[in-house]
Design a protein around this motif. Structure first.
Motif, PDB file in Angstrom:
ATOM      1  N   TYR A  82      50.366  29.187  52.115  1.00 30.54           N
ATOM      2  CA  TYR A  82      49.251  30.139  52.125  1.00 30.54           C
ATOM      3  C   TYR A  82      48.009  29.520  51.476  1.00 30.54           C
ATOM      4  O   TYR A  82      48.102  28.552  50.734  1.00 30.54           O
ATOM      5  CB  TYR A  82      49.629  31.454  51.435  1.00 30.54           C
ATOM      6  CG  TYR A  82      49.870  31.358  49.943  1.00 30.54           C
ATOM      7  CD1 TYR A  82      48.816  31.481  49.034  1.00 30.54           C
ATOM      8  CD2 TYR A  82      51.155  31.169  49.446  1.00 30.54           C
ATOM      9  CE1 TYR A  82      49.040  31.409  47.677  1.00 30.54           C
ATOM     10  CE2 TYR A  82      51.389  31.081  48.078  1.00 30.54           C
ATOM     11  CZ  TYR A  82      50.324  31.218  47.190  1.00 30.54           C
ATOM     12  OH  TYR A  82      50.543  31.137  45.838  1.00 30.54           O
TER      13      TYR A  82
ATOM     14  N   LYS B 195      49.291  35.854  58.444  1.00 26.85           N
ATOM     15  CA  LYS B 195      49.047  37.164  57.842  1.00 26.85           C
ATOM     16  C   LYS B 195      47.762  37.084  57.049  1.00 26.85           C
ATOM     17  O   LYS B 195      47.587  36.207  56.212  1.00 26.85           O
ATOM     18  CB  LYS B 195      50.224  37.576  56.952  1.00 26.85           C
ATOM     19  CG  LYS B 195      50.025  38.929  56.277  1.00 26.85           C
ATOM     20  CD  LYS B 195      51.322  39.449  55.661  1.00 26.85           C
ATOM     21  CE  LYS B 195      51.746  38.621  54.472  1.00 26.85           C
ATOM     22  NZ  LYS B 195      52.928  39.207  53.789  1.00 26.85           N
TER      23      LYS B 195
ATOM     24  N   SER C 180      45.370  39.034  54.412  1.00 26.97           N
ATOM     25  CA  SER C 180      45.535  40.115  53.437  1.00 26.97           C
ATOM     26  C   SER C 180      44.385  40.152  52.445  1.00 26.97           C
ATOM     27  O   SER C 180      44.111  39.157  51.760  1.00 26.97           O
ATOM     28  CB  SER C 180      46.848  39.947  52.659  1.00 26.97           C
ATOM     29  OG  SER C 180      47.948  39.788  53.518  1.00 26.97           O
TER      30      SER C 180
ATOM     31  N   LEU D 136      43.148  41.097  48.861  1.00 28.91           N
ATOM     32  CA  LEU D 136      43.856  41.226  47.587  1.00 28.91           C
ATOM     33  C   LEU D 136      43.088  42.150  46.656  1.00 28.91           C
ATOM     34  O   LEU D 136      41.850  42.174  46.640  1.00 28.91           O
ATOM     35  CB  LEU D 136      44.013  39.855  46.920  1.00 28.91           C
ATOM     36  CG  LEU D 136      44.771  38.771  47.708  1.00 28.91           C
ATOM     37  CD1 LEU D 136      44.950  37.537  46.836  1.00 28.91           C
ATOM     38  CD2 LEU D 136      46.122  39.280  48.190  1.00 28.91           C
TER      39      LEU D 136
ATOM     40  N   LYS E 138      47.387  41.550  44.185  1.00 33.18           N
ATOM     41  CA  LYS E 138      48.399  42.125  45.070  1.00 33.18           C
ATOM     42  C   LYS E 138      47.795  42.462  46.434  1.00 33.18           C
ATOM     43  O   LYS E 138      46.587  42.758  46.531  1.00 33.18           O
ATOM     44  CB  LYS E 138      48.995  43.386  44.442  1.00 33.18           C
ATOM     45  CG  LYS E 138      49.736  43.109  43.141  1.00 33.18           C
ATOM     46  CD  LYS E 138      50.293  44.392  42.545  1.00 33.18           C
ATOM     47  CE  LYS E 138      51.024  44.104  41.241  1.00 33.18           C
ATOM     48  NZ  LYS E 138      51.536  45.349  40.619  1.00 33.18           N
ATOM     49  N   LEU E 139      48.632  42.417  47.482  1.00 30.97           N
ATOM     50  CA  LEU E 139      48.151  42.710  48.826  1.00 30.97           C
ATOM     51  C   LEU E 139      47.730  44.171  48.940  1.00 30.97           C
ATOM     52  O   LEU E 139      48.392  45.072  48.426  1.00 30.97           O
ATOM     53  CB  LEU E 139      49.247  42.425  49.859  1.00 30.97           C
ATOM     54  CG  LEU E 139      49.943  41.053  49.816  1.00 30.97           C
ATOM     55  CD1 LEU E 139      50.881  40.921  51.011  1.00 30.97           C
ATOM     56  CD2 LEU E 139      48.934  39.923  49.824  1.00 30.97           C
TER      57      LEU E 139
ATOM     58  N   THR F  60      46.040  44.530  55.462  1.00 34.89           N
ATOM     59  CA  THR F  60      46.953  43.414  55.654  1.00 34.89           C
ATOM     60  C   THR F  60      47.373  43.395  57.115  1.00 34.89           C
ATOM     61  O   THR F  60      47.906  44.380  57.626  1.00 34.89           O
ATOM     62  CB  THR F  60      48.197  43.540  54.746  1.00 34.89           C
ATOM     63  OG1 THR F  60      47.779  43.464  53.373  1.00 34.89           O
ATOM     64  CG2 THR F  60      49.195  42.426  55.018  1.00 34.89           C
TER      65      THR F  60
ATOM     66  N   ASN G  94      49.268  41.259  60.378  1.00 35.41           N
ATOM     67  CA  ASN G  94      50.177  40.200  60.800  1.00 35.41           C
ATOM     68  C   ASN G  94      49.938  39.849  62.260  1.00 35.41           C
ATOM     69  O   ASN G  94      49.855  40.744  63.108  1.00 35.41           O
ATOM     70  CB  ASN G  94      51.627  40.652  60.635  1.00 35.41           C
ATOM     71  CG  ASN G  94      52.039  40.729  59.172  1.00 35.41           C
ATOM     72  OD1 ASN G  94      52.298  39.728  58.542  1.00 35.41           O
ATOM     73  ND2 ASN G  94      52.057  41.947  58.640  1.00 35.41           N
TER      74      ASN G  94
ATOM     75  N   HIS H 237      37.945  46.753  45.285  1.00 35.33           N
ATOM     76  CA  HIS H 237      38.372  45.385  45.559  1.00 35.33           C
ATOM     77  C   HIS H 237      37.198  44.392  45.488  1.00 35.33           C
ATOM     78  O   HIS H 237      37.431  43.186  45.444  1.00 35.33           O
ATOM     79  CB  HIS H 237      39.051  45.315  46.927  1.00 35.33           C
ATOM     80  CG  HIS H 237      40.120  46.355  47.098  1.00 35.33           C
ATOM     81  ND1 HIS H 237      41.120  46.533  46.179  1.00 35.33           N
ATOM     82  CD2 HIS H 237      40.317  47.286  48.068  1.00 35.33           C
ATOM     83  CE1 HIS H 237      41.908  47.527  46.580  1.00 35.33           C
ATOM     84  NE2 HIS H 237      41.440  47.994  47.711  1.00 35.33           N
TER      85      HIS H 237
ATOM     86  N   ARG I 214      43.869  36.481  51.217  1.00 38.28           N
ATOM     87  CA  ARG I 214      44.950  35.487  51.285  1.00 38.28           C
ATOM     88  C   ARG I 214      45.385  35.302  52.736  1.00 38.28           C
ATOM     89  O   ARG I 214      45.520  36.277  53.480  1.00 38.28           O
ATOM     90  CB  ARG I 214      46.124  35.941  50.423  1.00 38.28           C
ATOM     91  CG  ARG I 214      47.384  35.105  50.591  1.00 38.28           C
ATOM     92  CD  ARG I 214      48.414  35.440  49.544  1.00 38.28           C
ATOM     93  NE  ARG I 214      49.740  34.985  49.939  1.00 38.28           N
ATOM     94  CZ  ARG I 214      50.765  34.808  49.115  1.00 38.28           C
ATOM     95  NH1 ARG I 214      50.600  35.052  47.826  1.00 38.28           N
ATOM     96  NH2 ARG I 214      51.940  34.406  49.559  1.00 38.28           N
TER      97      ARG I 214
ATOM     98  N   ASP J 151      48.449  33.761  54.852  1.00 34.43           N
ATOM     99  CA  ASP J 151      49.805  33.202  54.910  1.00 34.43           C
ATOM    100  C   ASP J 151      50.030  32.639  56.311  1.00 34.43           C
ATOM    101  O   ASP J 151      49.875  33.362  57.302  1.00 34.43           O
ATOM    102  CB  ASP J 151      50.834  34.286  54.612  1.00 34.43           C
ATOM    103  CG  ASP J 151      50.829  34.691  53.157  1.00 34.43           C
ATOM    104  OD1 ASP J 151      51.661  34.170  52.405  1.00 34.43           O
ATOM    105  OD2 ASP J 151      50.000  35.539  52.772  1.00 34.43           O
TER     106      ASP J 151
END
Length: 355
Positions: free
Chosen positions: A28, A96, A98, A100, A105-106, A111, A113, A141, A150, A152
């Motif tokens: 990631y 993915k 996302s 944060l 944290k996601l 988020t 995919n 945020h 993020r 991935d």
């Protein structure tokens, strides 16, 4: 003649299994946008590139478009993942994206995919409308004019089949073996006289389970040899046997509901005496299910005497209903509670529980 499964030499059937394994390499990249408000000067359709990063032996980068990648997404932030390498064959990967939160944290609502995609030279995949700028700017945020996303990436590799034998490991049956040892008395080296019953046991088992028994049976002043018997005068033989059953097997003997309540009260006293903390907590838990107008006073007195805080609070909860307290006060057990546990009555009053 029907076909039969192959068998091992001892007659047991062979067991085997196979698995279809899709190998994949994951990694990631975290992109932090610092000075977000200044990036809004970038024109629609223009991108700011991240530094390249490696996943699955391939080089990738991310493009951030603060004013969208086209006219339809001009009010949104667009994000795209690019494969940088020149490759002869398409690279199959999923990703993915996302947002944060401030704790790293996601954020589930932002988020996304992707399905597995065949990337080729300069092929990209992403989201034109990842998040609306107005939504981001009003959210928690975006802090100190910064936000973080993020990425991935999972690169798919070869798919192949693996075969492995299945080894069936049975559940532990240690408790059964120790239970059989208690019943058979084989190797027993100490005896207890409980009322009129003589019970043979293994000092090493009792010493391993209880520090009190350890001091009694293995300490400098150890009691009980092969020729002497240790008396226990303040416990019924049935209760002592139940105590031993737990010490050998970590289980309690089955009892009917009414019988269980009485037995568990005696076991709680024994558990406290011999410092068997787990058994004591099991008894507390079981007695919480037996609190009623007929037993509440006796169980509360027991909880007070043996420092069972959870059981004590469960009794207080039951007595907090005025109708329950009045019914308990009419029970003979309440008189015993009044005489022997005056501090409990003060606690009842302090908690606002009164008849």
């Amino acid at each position: 003649m029907p076909a039969s499964s192959p068998a091992a030499a001892d007659g047991a059937p062979w067991r085997s299994a196979s698995a279809i394994v899709a190998d994949a390499v994951s990694g990631y990249h975290v992109l932090k946008v610092v000075g977000y408000s200044r990036t809004k000067d970038v024109a629609n359709g223009m991108a700011i590139k991240s530094r390249p990063f490696l996943v699955g032996g391939c080089k990738w980068h991310v493009e951030y478009m603060p004013n969208g990648d086209n006219e339809k997404s001009i009010d949104f932030i667009s994000l795209f993942l690019f494969l940088d390498d020149n490759v002869e064959e398409a690279v199959k990967a999923s990703a993915k994206f996302s947002l944060l939160d401030q704790d790293g944290k996601l954020v589930p609502s932002y988020t996304y995919n992707t399905v597995p995609i065949n990337f080729s030279e300069k092929r990209n995949w992403g989201y034109s409308k990842f998040i609306k700028r107005e939504v981001l700017e009003k959210s928690e945020h975006l802090k100190d004019d910064s936000f973080t996303v993020r990425f991935d990436v999972t690169v798919m590799k070869d798919i192949h089949t693996q075969g492995t034998p299945i080894i069936v490991v049975p559940p532990s049956d240690m408790h059964r073996h120790f239970g059989d040892l208690l019943l058979s008395k084989e190797g027993a080296d100490v005896k207890f006289q409980v009322r009129k019953k003589t019970i043979s046991v293994h000092r090493s088992v009792l010493a391993a389970r209880s520090p009190v028994f350890k001091k009694m049976l293995l300490g400098p002043m150890k009691e009980g040899t092969t020729t002497s018997v240790i008396p226990i005068d303040d416990m019924e033989a049935e209760v002592f046997r139940a105590l031993l059953t737990f010490m050998y097997t970590d289980e309690l003997p089955d009892k009917k509901e009414q019988e269980e309540s009485e037995m568990v009260q005696h076991l709680l006293v024994a558990a406290d005496r011999y410092n068997l903390e787990r058994l004591k907590l099991i008894c507390e838990d079981k007695l919480c299910k037996h609190i009623d107008t007929g037993s509440a006073a006796a169980i509360l007195a027991l909880a007070e005497k043996h420092s069972c805080h959870g059981l004590k609070e469960a009794c207080f909860d039951f007595l907090s209903a005025s109708t329950a307290l009045k019914a308990v006060m009419e029970n003979v057990g309440f008189e015993y509670l009044t005489k022997n546990c005056p501090t409990v009555l003060k606690e009842l009053v302090s908690k606002g529980i009164s008849g």
